[in-house]
Design a protein around this motif. Structure first.
Motif, mmCIF file in Angstrom:
data_model
loop_
_atom_site.group_PDB
_atom_site.id
_atom_site.type_symbol
_atom_site.label_atom_id
_atom_site.label_comp_id
_atom_site.label_asym_id
_atom_site.label_seq_id
_atom_site.Cartn_x
_atom_site.Cartn_y
_atom_site.Cartn_z
ATOM 1 N N GLU A 80 15.180 33.388 -5.258
ATOM 2 C CA GLU A 80 16.221 33.260 -4.231
ATOM 3 C C GLU A 80 15.972 32.102 -3.276
ATOM 4 O OE1 GLU A 80 16.359 37.040 -2.326
ATOM 5 O OE2 GLU A 80 17.308 38.022 -4.029
ATOM 6 N N LEU A 81 15.091 31.165 -3.638
ATOM 7 C CA LEU A 81 14.763 30.062 -2.738
ATOM 8 C C LEU A 81 15.695 28.878 -2.939
ATOM 9 C CD1 LEU A 81 10.860 29.930 -2.931
ATOM 10 C CD2 LEU A 81 12.252 30.856 -1.106
ATOM 11 N N ILE A 82 16.048 28.241 -1.822
ATOM 12 C CA ILE A 82 16.761 26.965 -1.859
ATOM 13 C C ILE A 82 15.967 25.958 -1.036
ATOM 14 C CG2 ILE A 82 19.042 28.005 -2.102
ATOM 15 C CD1 ILE A 82 19.471 27.197 0.901
ATOM 16 N N VAL A 83 16.207 24.674 -1.277
ATOM 17 C CA VAL A 83 15.578 23.622 -0.487
ATOM 18 C C VAL A 83 16.399 23.483 0.792
ATOM 19 C CG1 VAL A 83 14.881 21.212 -0.428
ATOM 20 C CG2 VAL A 83 14.802 22.458 -2.567
ATOM 21 N N ALA A 84 15.908 24.052 1.875
ATOM 22 C CA ALA A 84 16.654 24.041 3.131
ATOM 23 C C ALA A 84 16.627 22.652 3.765
ATOM 24 C CB ALA A 84 16.073 25.075 4.090
ATOM 25 N N GLU A 85 15.455 22.034 3.808
ATOM 26 C CA GLU A 85 15.311 20.711 4.421
ATOM 27 C C GLU A 85 14.343 19.897 3.579
ATOM 28 O OE1 GLU A 85 14.156 20.759 8.540
ATOM 29 O OE2 GLU A 85 15.220 22.634 8.881
ATOM 30 N N ALA A 86 14.619 18.614 3.490
ATOM 31 C CA ALA A 86 13.687 17.661 2.877
ATOM 32 C C ALA A 86 13.850 16.373 3.666
ATOM 33 C CB ALA A 86 14.006 17.456 1.399
ATOM 34 N N TYR A 87 12.887 16.102 4.540
ATOM 35 C CA TYR A 87 13.036 14.904 5.356
ATOM 36 C C TYR A 87 11.815 14.012 5.262
ATOM 37 C CZ TYR A 87 10.908 18.047 8.837
ATOM 38 O OH TYR A 87 10.107 18.939 9.481
ATOM 39 N N VAL A 88 12.046 12.751 5.559
ATOM 40 C CA VAL A 88 11.081 11.684 5.319
ATOM 41 C C VAL A 88 10.735 11.036 6.640
ATOM 42 C CG1 VAL A 88 10.769 9.473 4.157
ATOM 43 C CG2 VAL A 88 12.032 11.292 3.032
ATOM 44 N N GLY A 89 9.465 10.659 6.786
ATOM 45 C CA GLY A 89 9.033 9.949 7.984
ATOM 46 C C GLY A 89 8.185 8.746 7.618
ATOM 47 N N LYS A 90 8.057 7.851 8.571
ATOM 48 C CA LYS A 90 7.219 6.677 8.367
ATOM 49 C C LYS A 90 5.761 7.051 8.578
ATOM 50 C CE LYS A 90 9.827 3.463 10.829
ATOM 51 N NZ LYS A 90 9.915 2.180 11.491
ATOM 52 N N ASN A 91 4.884 6.368 7.880
ATOM 53 C CA ASN A 91 3.463 6.486 8.102
ATOM 54 C C ASN A 91 2.966 5.076 8.380
ATOM 55 O OD1 ASN A 91 0.711 7.407 7.946
ATOM 56 N ND2 ASN A 91 1.481 9.136 6.753
ATOM 57 N N LEU A 92 1.698 4.806 8.142
ATOM 58 C CA LEU A 92 1.196 3.483 8.493
ATOM 59 C C LEU A 92 1.750 2.396 7.572
ATOM 60 C CD1 LEU A 92 -1.288 2.290 6.497
ATOM 61 C CD2 LEU A 92 -2.391 4.276 7.421
ATOM 62 N N THR A 93 1.620 1.163 7.986
ATOM 63 C CA THR A 93 2.022 0.009 7.191
ATOM 64 C C THR A 93 0.843 -0.945 7.112
ATOM 65 O OG1 THR A 93 4.287 0.230 7.970
ATOM 66 C CG2 THR A 93 3.676 -1.860 6.976
ATOM 67 N N MET A 94 0.381 -1.220 5.894
ATOM 68 C CA MET A 94 -0.705 -2.181 5.729
ATOM 69 C C MET A 94 -0.118 -3.589 5.788
ATOM 70 S SD MET A 94 -3.398 -0.713 2.944
ATOM 71 C CE MET A 94 -2.360 -0.929 1.538
ATOM 72 N N LYS A 95 -0.768 -4.457 6.550
ATOM 73 C CA LYS A 95 -0.319 -5.832 6.645
ATOM 74 C C LYS A 95 -1.206 -6.687 5.754
ATOM 75 C CE LYS A 95 1.606 -4.264 10.570
ATOM 76 N NZ LYS A 95 1.379 -2.912 11.093
ATOM 77 N N ARG A 96 -0.591 -7.370 4.824
ATOM 78 C CA ARG A 96 -1.296 -8.270 3.925
ATOM 79 C C ARG A 96 -0.594 -9.622 3.989
ATOM 80 N NH1 ARG A 96 -4.283 -4.819 4.625
ATOM 81 N NH2 ARG A 96 -5.303 -3.452 3.132
ATOM 82 N N GLY A 97 -1.204 -10.605 3.363
ATOM 83 C CA GLY A 97 -0.593 -11.920 3.419
ATOM 84 C C GLY A 97 -0.831 -12.717 2.169
ATOM 85 N N ARG A 98 -0.112 -13.813 2.064
ATOM 86 C CA ARG A 98 -0.223 -14.691 0.912
ATOM 87 C C ARG A 98 -0.086 -16.118 1.419
ATOM 88 N NH1 ARG A 98 1.288 -13.609 -4.692
ATOM 89 N NH2 ARG A 98 1.508 -15.621 -5.696
ATOM 90 N N PRO A 99 -0.991 -16.996 1.022
ATOM 91 C CA PRO A 99 -0.862 -18.387 1.458
ATOM 92 C C PRO A 99 0.375 -19.030 0.849
ATOM 93 C CG PRO A 99 -2.942 -18.017 0.279
ATOM 94 C CD PRO A 99 -2.182 -16.748 0.233
ATOM 95 N N ARG A 100 1.073 -19.802 1.687
ATOM 96 C CA ARG A 100 2.290 -20.471 1.243
ATOM 97 C C ARG A 100 2.106 -21.981 1.392
ATOM 98 N NH1 ARG A 100 4.405 -17.273 -1.898
ATOM 99 N NH2 ARG A 100 6.432 -18.259 -1.728
ATOM 100 N N ALA A 101 3.140 -22.699 1.095
ATOM 101 C CA ALA A 101 3.060 -24.163 1.115
ATOM 102 C C ALA A 101 2.896 -24.693 2.538
ATOM 103 C CB ALA A 101 4.320 -24.748 0.486
ATOM 104 N N ARG A 102 2.270 -25.829 2.674
ATOM 105 C CA ARG A 102 2.105 -26.575 3.930
ATOM 106 C C ARG A 102 1.361 -25.759 4.984
ATOM 107 N NH1 ARG A 102 7.993 -28.786 5.160
ATOM 108 N NH2 ARG A 102 6.910 -29.664 6.951
#
Length: 126
Positions: A80-102
């Protein structure tokens, strides 16, 4: 003599499961969470099983955990179960980089998300 019991975070006919640090953006995760909102748990599990999205595997594990919590911890009927709520939240964000021109630097962000699923027992109308 000890401490008082903590109040429940959900109602008496509900159970909850939470997944943290999912390696996907919250926007992509929300597309999968929207697929299962309001559905019966059997239908939601089958939809997630046959979904082509990579993150659907983790969402399915979270839903199975919520169902197990409802059955074992709160004595709710699985049929008799239904999915009452399914919600999403932000967590951390890893900052990375890539060398570009000039001598410049291209910033790359690698987001993480978290998912909360609540299931509720509803009596079927005969």
């Amino acid at each position: 003599m000890g401490k008082e019991k903590n109040p429940r975070r959900v109602a008496d006919d509900e159970a909850m499961a939470k997944l943290r640090m999912l390696k996907t953006s919250p926007q992509k995760l929300n597309l999968v969470a929207a697929m299962i909102r309001g559905k019966k748990v059997e239908k939601a599990l089958s939809d997630l099983t046959f979904s082509k999205k990579r993150i659907a595997i983790d969402v399915r594990k979270c839903l199975q955990s919520a169902i197990a919590n409802a059955e074992n911890n709160h004595n709710l009927d699985v049929d008799e179960l239904i999915v009452a709520e399914a919600y999403v939240g932000k967590n951390l964000t890893m900052k990375r980089g890539r060398p570009r021109a000039r001598g410049r630097f291209g910033r790359i962000t690698k987001p993480f998300a978290e998912l909360t699923i609540k299931v509720r027992q509803v009596e079927e109308q005969a």
